[in-house]
Structure formats: structure tokens, C-alpha cells
Design a protein around this motif. Structure first.
Motif, PDB file in Angstrom:
ATOM      1  N   HIS A 124       0.934  -1.147  -0.031  1.00 53.51           N
ATOM      2  CA  HIS A 124      -0.019  -0.090  -0.055  1.00 53.51           C
ATOM      3  C   HIS A 124       0.772   1.240   0.069  1.00 53.51           C
ATOM      4  CE1 HIS A 124       0.847   0.551   4.285  1.00 53.51           C
ATOM      5  NE2 HIS A 124       0.734  -0.956   4.491  1.00 53.51           N
ATOM      6  N   ALA A 125       0.488   2.306  -0.489  1.00 50.45           N
ATOM      7  CA  ALA A 125       1.045   3.588  -0.530  1.00 50.45           C
ATOM      8  C   ALA A 125       0.065   4.755  -0.741  1.00 50.45           C
ATOM      9  CB  ALA A 125       2.082   3.778  -1.869  1.00 50.45           C
ATOM     10  N   SER A 126       0.578   5.890  -0.210  1.00 47.61           N
ATOM     11  CA  SER A 126      -0.454   7.028  -0.170  1.00 47.61           C
ATOM     12  C   SER A 126       0.421   8.277  -0.107  1.00 47.61           C
ATOM     13  CB  SER A 126      -1.384   6.900   1.090  1.00 47.61           C
ATOM     14  OG  SER A 126      -0.610   7.063   2.173  1.00 47.61           O
ATOM     15  N   PHE A 127      -0.237   9.451  -0.702  1.00 46.02           N
ATOM     16  CA  PHE A 127       0.271  10.760  -0.741  1.00 46.02           C
ATOM     17  C   PHE A 127      -0.887  11.658  -0.185  1.00 46.02           C
ATOM     18  CE2 PHE A 127       0.384  14.782  -3.035  1.00 46.02           C
ATOM     19  CZ  PHE A 127       1.535  15.249  -2.576  1.00 46.02           C
ATOM     20  N   GLY A 128      -0.443  12.569   0.322  1.00 41.28           N
ATOM     21  CA  GLY A 128      -1.606  13.623   0.789  1.00 41.28           C
ATOM     22  C   GLY A 128      -0.922  14.936   1.179  1.00 41.28           C
ATOM     23  N   GLN A 129      -1.715  15.918   0.676  1.00 42.52           N
ATOM     24  CA  GLN A 129      -1.205  17.520   1.221  1.00 42.52           C
ATOM     25  C   GLN A 129      -2.226  17.704   2.159  1.00 42.52           C
ATOM     26  OE1 GLN A 129      -0.846  19.514  -2.383  1.00 42.52           O
ATOM     27  NE2 GLN A 129       1.397  19.522  -2.197  1.00 42.52           N
ATOM     28  N   PHE A 130      -1.837  18.275   3.456  1.00 47.20           N
ATOM     29  CA  PHE A 130      -2.534  18.801   4.465  1.00 47.20           C
ATOM     30  C   PHE A 130      -2.373  20.281   4.632  1.00 47.20           C
ATOM     31  CE2 PHE A 130      -1.717  14.109   4.588  1.00 47.20           C
ATOM     32  CZ  PHE A 130      -3.054  13.639   4.693  1.00 47.20           C
ATOM     33  N   PHE A 131      -3.379  21.200   5.078  1.00 43.61           N
ATOM     34  CA  PHE A 131      -3.229  22.287   5.490  1.00 43.61           C
ATOM     35  C   PHE A 131      -3.768  22.633   6.962  1.00 43.61           C
ATOM     36  CE2 PHE A 131      -3.334  22.131   1.040  1.00 43.61           C
ATOM     37  CZ  PHE A 131      -2.293  22.960   0.548  1.00 43.61           C
TER      38      PHE A 131
END
Length: 188
Positions: free
Chosen positions: A53-60
Motif C-alpha cells: 500500500h502507498a499514499s500521498f496527501g497534502q494537508f493544510f
């Protein structure tokens, strides 16, 4: 996000007292801020009981409101080094998170999961130091100038015995966090 608050244009005279100018020249409205937070994740089976499994995210995260509106009249205490000004034009603090891992069944009731991650953190609150036109008065102001990163690995083993109503897990996390400031007022 719109702070609906003024920001001084001349940081050597933030309260517009030393060299008075018309209000429309001395202050501008903070700009409205817009963020987009994309997230992407996938899982790919590699065996009957294993998944990568892999993931990417941008959070503010909007800065705390007290950092935007502190000392809203922009008053600098004469002869003192303890004045601090908020900044209604602060950007949101940003994090980009990357993760990759493997989940594998080790038997009918045991699952192991190992995940590595990296988080890049930008636009953290820091302090800018300014002097007024008098030269003897100095103050601090919140700014988006600090940064950091976090990297780590987590490992877990989960055991389930549904017939007996037993479930247990063993988890371990190693993490390293580095940054250039631990408190927004550190430089001040």
C-alpha cells in the motif's frame, strides 16, 4: 479563509504613528487564502494474503487565530523588547505526507504490517524581528518562515482468535523529527 483584518504596509511604523500616512496607504487588507488538499492512495495485492500500500496527501492548517489577531492596533511599546504583533496575512501551514508499506498474513490469525513514511512540513510559524524608525524600539511579528520534516517506520503484528474472542497487537514506531524552530516566538 479570509481574516478580514488589516496588515501594516510599513513595518518600521506599524501603528502609523511615527510618520503618519493616510489609512489607505498605511494598511492593506489581508488577502484571502485558498487551499486544495489532494490525497491519493492505492493498495496492490502481491500474494493471497499480502498487500503493498502507498499514499500521498497534502494537508493544510490555518494558524491559530490568536497569532493572526494579537495586538490588532500594532502598538509597539517604546523602549521595550517585549512587544509582539500578530499577522492577519499568514499562510496556512502545509504538510506533504508520503507513505509506503507492506501488509502480510503470517498465518490464519496473524497479520504483520510494516510502513515507512516521510512528512515535509512548510510555512510553520516563526518570528521576524523588526526595528522602528527610532531605531531603539524593536518588536517581533509572526511569519511563515519555519520548516521541518518527519520520517519514520512503524511495524505491527496483530493476532486474532475469533473463536475465543481474543485480539492483541504489538506495535513499534521509530520516528525522527527535525526542524528549525520548536516555538513561534523562539527567535524573539
Amino acid at each position: 479563509f479570509n481574516a478580514h483584518a488589516p496588515v501594516p504596509t510599513d513595518l518600521k511604523d506599524p501603528s502609523n504613528q511615527l510618520r503618519p500616512r493616510p489609512e489607505e496607504e498605511a494598511f492593506v487588507d489581508a488577502s484571502a487564502k485558498v487551499q486544495v488538499s489532494p490525497r491519493l492512495g492505492f493498495a496492490f495485492p502481491i500474494t493471497e494474503t499480502g498487500v503493498i500500500h502507498a499514499s500521498f496527501g497534502q494537508f493544510f492548517q490555518i494558524p491559530p487565530l490568536e497569532r493572526l489577531y494579537e495586538n490588532p492596533e500594532f502598538e509597539v511599546t517604546l523602549g521595550s523588547f517585549n512587544t509582539f504583533l500578530g499577522n492577519a496575512d499568514l499562510e496556512a501551514q502545509r504538510s506533504s505526507v508520503y507513505e509506503i508499506g507492506l501488509q502480510q498474513g503470517l498465518g490464519p490469525n496473524v497479520v504483520a504490517d510494516i510502513t515507512a513514511y516521510y512528512r515535509d512540513v512548510r510555512y510553520l510559524l516563526g518570528t521576524g524581528l523588526y526595528s522602528t524608525y527610532t531605531g531603539s524600539d524593536t518588536y517581533g511579528r509572526y511569519e511563515n518562515k519555519d520548516f521541518g520534516n518527519v520520517r519514520g517506520i512503524t511495524a505491527a503484528i496483530v493476532m486474532r482468535v475469533p473463536e475465543a474472542g481474543i485480539r492483541g497487537s504489538l506495535n513499534y514506531t521509530y520516528q525522527s523529527a527535525r526542524g528549525n524552530g520548536s516555538d513561534p516566538r523562539q527567535a524573539f
